[in-house]
Scaffold this active site. Structure first.
Site, mmCIF file in Angstrom:
data_model
loop_
_atom_site.group_PDB
_atom_site.id
_atom_site.type_symbol
_atom_site.label_atom_id
_atom_site.label_comp_id
_atom_site.label_asym_id
_atom_site.label_seq_id
_atom_site.Cartn_x
_atom_site.Cartn_y
_atom_site.Cartn_z
ATOM 1 N N GLU A 1 9.240 17.621 14.797
ATOM 2 C CA GLU A 1 9.545 17.394 13.385
ATOM 3 C C GLU A 1 8.650 18.281 12.518
ATOM 4 O O GLU A 1 7.444 18.333 12.730
ATOM 5 C CB GLU A 1 9.308 15.924 13.015
ATOM 6 C CG GLU A 1 9.673 15.636 11.581
ATOM 7 C CD GLU A 1 9.591 14.156 11.211
ATOM 8 O OE1 GLU A 1 8.546 13.545 11.481
ATOM 9 O OE2 GLU A 1 10.569 13.634 10.640
ATOM 10 N N GLY B 1 6.601 6.252 8.237
ATOM 11 C CA GLY B 1 5.698 7.405 8.233
ATOM 12 C C GLY B 1 5.796 8.131 9.555
ATOM 13 O O GLY B 1 6.827 8.072 10.235
ATOM 14 N N SER B 2 4.716 8.785 9.937
ATOM 15 C CA SER B 2 4.773 9.632 11.139
ATOM 16 C C SER B 2 4.746 8.795 12.417
ATOM 17 O O SER B 2 4.225 7.675 12.444
ATOM 18 C CB SER B 2 3.597 10.607 11.146
ATOM 19 O OG SER B 2 2.413 9.904 11.470
ATOM 20 N N LYS C 1 0.864 -1.182 0.000
ATOM 21 C CA LYS C 1 0.000 0.000 0.000
ATOM 22 C C LYS C 1 0.908 1.242 0.000
ATOM 23 O O LYS C 1 1.420 1.663 1.035
ATOM 24 C CB LYS C 1 -0.897 -0.036 1.244
ATOM 25 C CG LYS C 1 -1.973 1.041 1.268
ATOM 26 C CD LYS C 1 -1.429 2.297 1.840
ATOM 27 C CE LYS C 1 -2.316 3.409 2.165
ATOM 28 N NZ LYS C 1 -1.829 4.680 1.586
ATOM 29 N N CYS D 1 13.061 11.899 6.665
ATOM 30 C CA CYS D 1 13.121 11.681 8.112
ATOM 31 C C CYS D 1 14.537 11.910 8.610
ATOM 32 O O CYS D 1 14.757 12.139 9.786
ATOM 33 C CB CYS D 1 12.560 10.339 8.542
ATOM 34 S SG CYS D 1 12.888 9.030 7.435
ATOM 35 N N GLY E 1 2.407 5.613 13.426
ATOM 36 C CA GLY E 1 3.149 4.430 13.867
ATOM 37 C C GLY E 1 2.677 3.938 15.225
ATOM 38 O O GLY E 1 2.629 2.733 15.484
HETATM 39 C C1 UN1 Z 1 13.926 8.911 4.741
HETATM 40 O O1 UN1 Z 1 14.223 10.079 4.951
HETATM 41 O O2 UN1 Z 1 12.768 8.526 4.939
HETATM 42 O O3 UN1 Z 1 19.740 8.663 4.289
HETATM 43 C C2 UN1 Z 1 14.891 7.925 4.212
HETATM 44 C C3 UN1 Z 1 18.957 9.170 3.513
HETATM 45 C C4 UN1 Z 1 18.271 8.310 2.476
HETATM 46 C C5 UN1 Z 1 17.088 7.633 3.072
HETATM 47 C C6 UN1 Z 1 16.177 8.559 3.809
HETATM 48 N N1 UN1 Z 1 19.184 7.371 1.926
HETATM 49 O O4 UN1 Z 1 18.685 10.351 3.573
#
Ligand code: UN1
Length: 494
Positions: free
Chosen positions: A384, A228-229, A175, A284, A233
């Site tokens: 964040e 995800g967030s 999904k 992230c 989660g």
């Molecule tokens: C993400 O930000 O969800 O290290 C993954 C990194 C990438 C992966 C990020 N190779 O920024």
């Protein structure tokens, strides 16, 4: 009329049970409709899981090296179609082509790693404490995996999860984020063309509440992997906890780059610009805090401001664009709300508003924003944002920098710019994150190393590298006693 896409369920491309579709639009130009995608519901998930159960029986009995050969082919097709996929990803996600090419490359790297892992999937052979008895372990697939992915890495993140899941012999119900369904469609097409049995791979498009929720709570899906967030989660974690499911969570971050006075300043500048404003801050791993030592604070900021003002916003498919749009309007509103907070919690040195101007009217563009004078512990320093907003915090010694780095509830990545070996190793040991970089930005993880964070970023699992194969397989322990008599462990040998 835009193209109408389908789900992939039970070996066929099918319309959703609801008959409903949603539009996928380009965030750099909302008049550009990429396609209409199925707005699926629980009934579609049920059919997909039923098929994936059948697919599991076929695929789990396919030898690991044969599975690996198919994944290798998938990597080859992705290599051939790299540019086309990157362009499709930029069109629906917004980040610049340079980055979507990297995103696809991360998928290719993951494919080739998974392909060879099909020949490893090591177990252990261990001496038994009893004579004429063997003890060994091997790795079994688990079953149907439910894969729920975000928008920011439309190719890399699905591949991080799906290639290892398949390499281990599991089947998949996928999904993807509703913002990037086209890249997901291309990925599934490639896997099928490479030879993954159609029953083993289902693609169900739609929204979290309609598709993600029934998938996560489906009793025949024992494995869930979600990126995800932290808020979503937590909900998934509660459901999986109640249902005794195996769950891998990859969630928020509030990553800091620390600059020490002995650092190579030019390098540190390059690092923070890439870390904070690459992917428009929607990683992230994005650098959302810049911790500057007192001695270099003013001089560094001045140079950073000059470089930030040079960044060119625009359509990510244009060669001269540095920073693309945010993913959608809701994201723009979130960023705006943090800028409001910034007005009272710090000083906005640049940016701070929706970007207007030639070619930007139709997209969700936000100016790269730097907020100085942010206090450790404030909302801007701890929450964040997932946008191009960098909070600058001062510190006076490395102990203080460590404390500030560690005070947030997240723990994904951190970065230190220094030329001192002692500071470097202290950073590795004392920064409370899953990943620490020295003299490199907080982004840029490589596909063959474990990826993940501590505290509220994750739940103890890692993606990537060798560790993810543990997640997608069960260890089976096998004893064979050929002594011909009852041998009681812990008793007959003592
Ligand atoms: C993400 O930000 O969800 O290290 C993954 C990194 C990438 C992966 C990020 N190779 O920024």
């Amino acid at each position: 009329m835009p193209t109408e896409f389908r789900n992939h369920i039970a070996g066929e491309w099918v319309a959703p049970s609801t008959g409903a579709y949603f539009e996928n639009r380009n965030p750099a130009d909302v008049d550009d409709v990429i396609g209409r995608f199925p707005r699926s519901a629980a009934a579609d998930v049920d059919r997909a899981v039923e098929s994936a159960r059948k697919g599991f029986r076929i695929w789990s009995r396919t030898p690991g090296p044969a599975r690996g050969a198919i994944l290798k082919r998938a990597g080859d097709i992705m290599t051939e179609r790299k540019e086309e996929i990157a362009r499709a990803a930029t069109r629906e996600m917004g980040k610049v082509l340079l980055e979507t090419r990297g995103d696809v490359q991360e998928g290719i790297d993951t494919a080739y790693y998974a392909a060879t892992e099909g020949r490893r999937l090591f177990g252990h052979t261990v001496p038994s404490e009893l004579p004429d008895k063997w003890a060994m372990t091997y790795r079994r697939p688990v079953g149907v995996t439910g894969i729920v992915t975000p928008f920011n890495f439309p190719m890399a993140i699905p591949t991080w999860k799906i290639f290892p899941a398949l390499a281990c012999g599991n089947s998949v119900v996928f999904k993807p984020a509703e913002d990037v369904p086209h890249t997901a469609h291309l990925y599934v097409e490639i896997l099928l063309e490479a030879g993954v049995p159609p029953q083993a791979l289902q693609l169900v498009h739609g929204f979290g509440e309609d598709v993600g929720a029934p998938l996560v709570s489906h009793p025949d899906v024992p494995v869930i992997s979600f990126t995800g967030s932290t808020e979503t989660g937590r909900v998934i974690g509660e459901i999986c906890g109640r249902m005794h499911k195996r769950l891998s969570l990859e969630m928020g971050g509030k990553n800091a780059q620390i600059v020490m006075p002995d650092a190579d300043m030019e390098l540190a500048l390059d690092g923070v610009l890439w870390g904070a404003f690459g992917t428009t801050g929607q990683r992230c791993t994005a650098t959302s805090r810049l911790l500057l030592h007192d001695d270099i604070h003013d001089a560094f900021l001045e140079r950073l401001l000059a470089r930030t003002r040079e960044l060119r916003l625009g359509d990510g498919s244009k060669a001269d664009t540095d920073v693309g749009p945010l993913i959608h309007e809701a994201s723009l509103r979130t960023v705006e709300s943090y800028v409001e907070i910034a007005r009272s919690e710090g000083e906005i040195l640049c940016g701070g508003a929706r970007a207007r101007g030639d070619g930007l009217e139709n997209g969700w563009f936000f100016e790269p924003t730097i907020v100085a004078g942010v206090r450790a512990g404030s909302r801007l320093a701890t929450e964040e944002i997932f946008g191009p907003v960098l909070s600058v915090i001062r510190f006076s010694d490395f102990d203080e920098a460590i404390r500030i780095n560690n005070e947030v509830r997240y723990g994904l990545s951190s970065s230190v710019y220094t030329t001192d070996v002692r500071t470097s190793f202290r950073a590795f040991q004392e920064l409370d994150n899953g990943i620490t970089y020295v003299n490199a930005p907080t982004i840029g993880a490589e596909a063959h190393l474990p990826f993940g964070g501590v505290k509220e970023t994750g739940n103890g699992h890692r993606e990537g590298g060798w560790e993810v194969y543990e997640f997608y397989s069960e260890t089976k322990v096998c004893y064979l006693d050929y002594s011909g008599k009852l041998q009681r462990a812990q008793i007959d040998n003592y």
